[in-house]
Design a protein around this motif. Structure first.
Motif, PDB file in Angstrom:
ATOM      1  N   LEU A 101     -37.400  -0.958  30.194  1.00 26.92           N
ATOM      2  CA  LEU A 101     -38.561  -0.884  30.356  1.00 26.92           C
ATOM      3  C   LEU A 101     -39.240   0.676  29.308  1.00 26.92           C
ATOM      4  O   LEU A 101     -38.907   1.745  28.699  1.00 26.92           O
ATOM      5  N   ILE A 102     -40.583  -0.204  28.574  1.00 30.04           N
ATOM      6  CA  ILE A 102     -40.918   0.523  27.604  1.00 30.04           C
ATOM      7  C   ILE A 102     -41.892   1.077  28.354  1.00 30.04           C
ATOM      8  O   ILE A 102     -42.841   1.198  28.500  1.00 30.04           O
ATOM      9  N   PRO A 103     -41.611   2.878  27.622  1.00 29.83           N
ATOM     10  CA  PRO A 103     -42.397   4.028  28.746  1.00 29.83           C
ATOM     11  C   PRO A 103     -43.984   3.870  28.373  1.00 29.83           C
ATOM     12  O   PRO A 103     -44.881   3.270  27.196  1.00 29.83           O
ATOM     13  N   ARG A 104     -44.344   4.378  29.150  1.00 29.51           N
ATOM     14  CA  ARG A 104     -46.527   4.604  29.223  1.00 29.51           C
ATOM     15  C   ARG A 104     -46.317   5.414  28.089  1.00 29.51           C
ATOM     16  O   ARG A 104     -46.443   6.019  27.315  1.00 29.51           O
ATOM     17  N   GLY A 105     -46.922   4.667  27.216  1.00 31.31           N
ATOM     18  CA  GLY A 105     -48.173   4.832  25.948  1.00 31.31           C
ATOM     19  C   GLY A 105     -47.181   5.242  24.709  1.00 31.31           C
ATOM     20  O   GLY A 105     -46.810   5.428  23.551  1.00 31.31           O
ATOM     21  N   SER A 106     -45.936   4.091  24.911  1.00 31.79           N
ATOM     22  CA  SER A 106     -44.755   4.357  23.570  1.00 31.79           C
ATOM     23  C   SER A 106     -46.192   3.602  22.682  1.00 31.79           C
ATOM     24  O   SER A 106     -46.204   2.454  23.192  1.00 31.79           O
ATOM     25  N   ALA A 107     -45.745   3.608  21.208  1.00 37.89           N
ATOM     26  CA  ALA A 107     -45.994   2.363  20.130  1.00 37.89           C
ATOM     27  C   ALA A 107     -44.958   2.377  19.188  1.00 37.89           C
ATOM     28  O   ALA A 107     -44.819   1.128  18.783  1.00 37.89           O
ATOM     29  N   LYS A 108     -43.555   3.154  19.544  1.00 41.44           N
ATOM     30  CA  LYS A 108     -42.305   3.007  18.661  1.00 41.44           C
ATOM     31  C   LYS A 108     -41.332   3.010  18.952  1.00 41.44           C
ATOM     32  O   LYS A 108     -40.235   4.058  19.112  1.00 41.44           O
ATOM     33  N   THR A 109     -40.694   1.863  19.927  1.00 44.06           N
ATOM     34  CA  THR A 109     -40.067   1.765  21.188  1.00 44.06           C
ATOM     35  C   THR A 109     -38.782   1.293  20.335  1.00 44.06           C
ATOM     36  O   THR A 109     -39.329  -0.584  19.701  1.00 44.06           O
ATOM     37  N   ASP A 110     -38.096   1.407  19.945  1.00 45.43           N
ATOM     38  CA  ASP A 110     -36.757   1.027  18.838  1.00 45.43           C
ATOM     39  C   ASP A 110     -35.108   0.394  19.628  1.00 45.43           C
ATOM     40  O   ASP A 110     -35.278   1.038  20.358  1.00 45.43           O
ATOM     41  N   TRP A 111     -34.878  -0.223  18.567  1.00 42.50           N
ATOM     42  CA  TRP A 111     -33.097  -0.720  19.399  1.00 42.50           C
ATOM     43  C   TRP A 111     -32.769  -0.194  18.310  1.00 42.50           C
ATOM     44  O   TRP A 111     -32.355   0.425  17.510  1.00 42.50           O
ATOM     45  N   GLU A 112     -30.879   0.152  19.034  1.00 42.33           N
ATOM     46  CA  GLU A 112     -29.877   0.633  18.303  1.00 42.33           C
ATOM     47  C   GLU A 112     -28.415  -0.033  18.546  1.00 42.33           C
ATOM     48  O   GLU A 112     -28.270   0.097  20.063  1.00 42.33           O
ATOM     49  N   VAL A 113     -28.076  -0.671  18.196  1.00 45.47           N
ATOM     50  CA  VAL A 113     -26.601  -1.215  18.737  1.00 45.47           C
ATOM     51  C   VAL A 113     -25.493  -0.116  18.387  1.00 45.47           C
ATOM     52  O   VAL A 113     -25.525   0.123  17.079  1.00 45.47           O
ATOM     53  N   GLU A 114     -24.404   0.073  19.453  1.00 40.52           N
ATOM     54  CA  GLU A 114     -24.234   1.341  19.064  1.00 40.52           C
ATOM     55  C   GLU A 114     -22.257   1.052  19.115  1.00 40.52           C
ATOM     56  O   GLU A 114     -22.529   0.306  20.601  1.00 40.52           O
ATOM     57  N   LEU A 115     -21.149   1.523  19.470  1.00 38.02           N
ATOM     58  CA  LEU A 115     -19.802   1.490  19.428  1.00 38.02           C
ATOM     59  C   LEU A 115     -20.195   2.774  20.532  1.00 38.02           C
ATOM     60  O   LEU A 115     -20.331   4.086  20.316  1.00 38.02           O
TER      61      LEU A 115
END
Length: 283
Positions: free
Chosen positions: A115-129
């Motif tokens: 879910l993209i938060p309400r009011g979000s303009a900059k939801t980003d991704w990060e692949v991690e171990l």
């Protein structure tokens, strides 16, 4: 060995993927894959049962895959742990691990909707171990000792809202702890099968376009060092999850690259640890 949990949220069945490619139920050995299971040598018991051929088969068709660890006590995260990621975001390469926490309830399955938060303009991704703790780690002597405390490894998507994290408050936790912000899995892969955690390729694509392509060999602080370091400041307990950082290629570090929007698809993979796929939707 690849441990997993299958079924509806809150009603997952513990299971193991056998070398023959078939899925076996662990309900006769444990109610769930959680801290207690890991602390009581659960993986060794599963290994013995597999060798004895006593585990019943599961038909996995149509079953949701949940996070491979139930109810982590805490999710500890390491920021700026790849030199290329620090450079792309304009941050100095840290001399000590950058530590922050995520709400453990953010952990969801590897194919669950995010879910993209309400009011979000900059939801980003990060692949991690991700590292999963298998026995208590407290004031460990050195990184070598930390290896005995690691139950296994998994893929983590450390989803982040950059305005919440960096611009609105400067408190990282607020941009990291939004609901569904930590898809984990599909498997918990034990160290004997995961390969060298210092030489695993990581990849992430958004709408089939590659954004991240890195390797854990470029970590500033490797997984064992991180576990040792954290043990000097907090007690790590079985079932705890550690996200060890992300390589370059996040939207924050790529000017002009759009952040995630409703309907976007994110796909992740790490060598030997499987793959994830999430569709992002507005909350």
């Amino acid at each position: 060995m690849k441990l997993l949990r299958m079924g509806a949220p809150g009603a997952e069945i513990p299971a193991v993927l056998g070398e023959d490619g078939r899925t076996y139920a662990l309900s006769e050995l444990t109610a769930d894959i959680d801290g207690d299971f890991l602390a009581l040598d659960g993986p060794d018991r599963v290994r013995e049962a597999l060798a004895a051929g006593t585990l019943p088969l599961i038909d996995p068709d149509g079953l949701r895959i949940g996070a491979p660890v139930a109810r982590p006590g805490k999710v500890v995260c390491i920021g700026l742990n790849y030199r290329d990621h620090a450079e792309e975001t304009g941050a100095a390469v840290p001399e000590r691990p950058v530590v922050f926490m995520k709400d453990p309830s953010t952990v969801v399955g590897p194919y669950d909707q995010v879910l993209i938060p309400r009011g979000s303009a900059k939801t980003d991704w990060e692949v991690e171990l991700a590292v999963v703790i298998g026995r208590e780690a407290r004031y460990l002597d050195d990184p070598e000792a930390a290896k005995d405390c690691i139950a296994g490894y998994a893929i983590s998507n450390d989803v982040s809202e950059r305005e919440f994290q960096l611009e609105f408050s400067g408190q990282w936790d607020l941009g990291k702890s939004c609901e569904t912000f930590n898809p984990l899995g599909p498997w918990l892969v034990t160290p004997d099968e995961a390969g060298d955690p210092r030489a695993l390729g990581l990849r992430l694509a958004v709408n089939s376009e590659i954004r991240q392509s890195g390797n854990t060999k470029n970590m500033i602080f490797d997984a064992a060092y991180v576990v040792w370091y954290l043990s000097q400041y907090m007690v790590l307990r079985p079932g705890d999850v550690i996200n060890t950082g992300t390589p370059a290629g996040v939207a924050l570090g790529l000017p002009g690259t759009p952040y995630l929007r409703d309907g976007d698809t994110v796909e992740l993979s790490i060598d030997g640890l499987g793959a994830q796929r999430q569709i992002f939707r507005n909350a």
